[in-house]
Design a protein around this motif. Structure first.
Motif, PDB file in Angstrom:
ATOM      1  N   ALA A  30      34.348  40.461  36.244  1.00 14.67           N
ATOM      2  CA  ALA A  30      35.435  39.841  37.014  1.00 14.67           C
ATOM      3  C   ALA A  30      36.213  40.917  37.757  1.00 14.67           C
ATOM      4  O   ALA A  30      37.426  40.807  37.946  1.00 14.67           O
ATOM      5  N   THR A  31      35.509  41.976  38.190  1.00 18.75           N
ATOM      6  CA  THR A  31      36.158  43.034  38.945  1.00 18.75           C
ATOM      7  C   THR A  31      36.460  42.548  40.361  1.00 18.75           C
ATOM      8  O   THR A  31      36.024  41.474  40.786  1.00 18.75           O
ATOM      9  N   HIS A  32      37.213  43.350  41.102  1.00 15.16           N
ATOM     10  CA  HIS A  32      37.657  42.987  42.450  1.00 15.16           C
ATOM     11  C   HIS A  32      36.464  42.804  43.387  1.00 15.16           C
ATOM     12  O   HIS A  32      35.439  43.492  43.241  1.00 15.16           O
ATOM     13  N   LEU A  75      33.555  35.638  40.970  1.00 19.99           N
ATOM     14  CA  LEU A  75      33.928  36.127  42.290  1.00 19.99           C
ATOM     15  C   LEU A  75      34.805  35.112  42.994  1.00 19.99           C
ATOM     16  O   LEU A  75      34.395  33.964  43.194  1.00 19.99           O
ATOM     17  N   ARG A  76      36.007  35.535  43.350  1.00 15.05           N
ATOM     18  CA  ARG A  76      36.897  34.638  44.095  1.00 15.05           C
ATOM     19  C   ARG A  76      36.315  34.363  45.480  1.00 15.05           C
ATOM     20  O   ARG A  76      35.631  35.193  46.074  1.00 15.05           O
ATOM     21  N   GLY A 108      29.031  34.531  43.550  1.00 16.85           N
ATOM     22  CA  GLY A 108      29.606  34.577  42.218  1.00 16.85           C
ATOM     23  C   GLY A 108      29.959  33.196  41.703  1.00 16.85           C
ATOM     24  O   GLY A 108      29.687  32.182  42.352  1.00 16.85           O
ATOM     25  N   HIS A 109      30.579  33.168  40.544  1.00 15.50           N
ATOM     26  CA  HIS A 109      30.939  31.920  39.893  1.00 15.50           C
ATOM     27  C   HIS A 109      32.447  31.860  39.679  1.00 15.50           C
ATOM     28  O   HIS A 109      33.149  32.875  39.760  1.00 15.50           O
ATOM     29  N   SER A 110      32.923  30.677  39.380  1.00 16.55           N
ATOM     30  CA  SER A 110      34.348  30.484  39.131  1.00 16.55           C
ATOM     31  C   SER A 110      34.686  30.856  37.689  1.00 16.55           C
ATOM     32  O   SER A 110      33.807  30.996  36.832  1.00 16.55           O
TER      33      SER A 110
END
Length: 413
Positions: A70-72, A97-98, A232-234
């Motif tokens: 869950a890094t930037h 990933l946002r 990415g995923h939520s």
């Protein structure tokens, strides 16, 4: 020894994932990132940057069952190291990933801080840099640094780095966010900025507030594009996945029952899953419309409307409920997001975490119904429980209905 999730965080997503008490090791590169998780239940915090070799050693020694990255979004190097370490350890990995959100509103998109600095060199007017301290070296090459105002975290090491790169105290804004649109406006006016440089950090990174402020102040925006990487995923998807990996339970779902008789339900998809969903909704009295370029035989035999084309967002017009059941995960995700924006309950067939309601295994006899769910953790358990309940449900309903009628007759005597 208890297995744990290794979460590489330092972001708002990482902090969100610590809220649920899963046994977790929270790894942050900096003390500031670690502060986001301080006090989280059942969470061990480790601080410090690790390369791929160090990550592998840590995973091997820490009884890690799975890893969440869950890094930037711009921490491409860290994500590469995490992928390499997990592959070397054969440990399952999920990337959180946002969503990118604001690139379309930028005046100029560039691929790097160096490219942004090159463009600034060709322009005039003051610049507010909101890209953080990592990219400051690229902007330090701008010939007239008196034009540049840098917004960074109030960390002594960061302030020292700014000074070493030639930014004086009058051009450093050391503040910790989040920053509202109004605060961004004030900083743009205070610095006399004609340019704002940012990354697309999504809603969690405050990008929308920056863009709104820039528009209001008439400031042009240079946006550094995200590094190219896999989707990415939520956080919700990662939480469900981690529970499955660890074999942990979750609170039961609340079985909210609602009246669908005569109400519109739209289904996207023409396969077997869509047919099962449609049959259930029709049984509950809904007026069902199914949208798909092709339909399976089961759907063509149901009493529902069939629209033979690709799904469009306008198909949600007037719908009380929606189901995304195409064979394209990206399309299903788009349908789920569109329905949520409109406040329409939606079930996404291939992603339980994207649902605003969970489609149950429905057991019925006349008006008497029961829904069965294992909280999206085990579809097989849900199916077995529903089959077992169906084997006795009709008999139970008839027996209890007779008992109720008998009690009424006694009262009327």
């Amino acid at each position: 020894m208890e297995k744990k999730v290794l979460l590489f965080g330092g972001t708002s997503e990482g902090r969100e994932l610590t809220r649920f008490g899963l046994p977790m090791i929270y790894s942050a590169a900096t003390e500031y990132g670690a502060e986001l998780a301080r006090g989280a239940e059942n969470t061990e915090i480790v601080v410090g940057r690790m390369d791929a070799r160090e990550m592998k050693k840590f995973i091997d020694e820490s009884h890690v069952a799975c890893v969440i990255d869950a890094t930037h979004p711009y921490a491409a190097g860290a994500s590469e190291n995490i992928r390499a370490a997990c592959a070397a350890c054969s440990v399952p990995l999920m990337r959180v990933l946002r969503r990118a959100s604001e690139a379309r509103r930028a005046s100029l998109l560039v691929k790097s801080a160096a490219e942004a600095a090159e463009h600034i060199e060709k322009t005039s007017g003051n610049v507010l840099l909101t890209t953080g301290s990592k990219e400051l070296a690229a902007f330090a090459r701008v010939s007239d640094r008196s034009r540049l105002f840098v917004r960074v975290l109030p960390d002594p090491d960061v302030i020292k780095k700014c000074a070493e790169l030639g930014f004086d105290s009058g051009h450093i804004i050391a503040m910790q966010g989040p920053f509202s649109a109004a605060m961004n406006e004030e900083m743009l006016r205070m610095t006399g900025a004609r340019w704002l440089v940012t990354k697309d950090g999504g809603a969690a990174g405050g990008t929308g507030a920056k863009m709104d402020a820039a528009e209001k102040c008439g400031v042009s925006v240079i946006m550094i594009e995200r590094p190219r990487e896999e989707d990415g995923h939520s956080c919700a998807e990662a939480l469900l996945w981690a529970r499955r990996q660890l074999g942990l339970p979750r609170p039961p779902l609340f079985p909210m029952l609602t009246d669908l008789e005569g109400r519109s339900a739209v289904i996207a998809g023409g396969g077997a899953v869509a047919a099962r969903r449609a049959a259930t909704l029709i049984r509950c009295g809904a007026e069902v419309t199914v949208v798909s370029p092709e339909f399976c035989r089961e759907l063509e035999e149901l009493k529902c409307g069939l629209v033979r084309r690709k799904w469009e967002e306008a198909d949600l017009d007037g719908a009380s409920l929606a189901v995304a059941a195409t064979d394209d995960r990206e399309v299903n995700s788009e349908i789920g997001a569109a329905a949520k924006r409109r406040g329409i309950p939606v079930s996404v067939a291939d992603n339980a975490a994207a649902c605003s309601f969970f489609f149950p295994s429905l057991v019925t006899c006349g008006e008497a119904s029961a829904s069965v769910s294992a909280g999206a953790l085990s579809p097989a358990l849900t199916r077995r429980l529903a089959e077992r309940l169906r084997s006795v449900w009709e008999e139970w309903v008839k027996e209890e209905r007779s008992a109720v009628e008998g009690e009424k007759d006694k009262k009327n005597e």
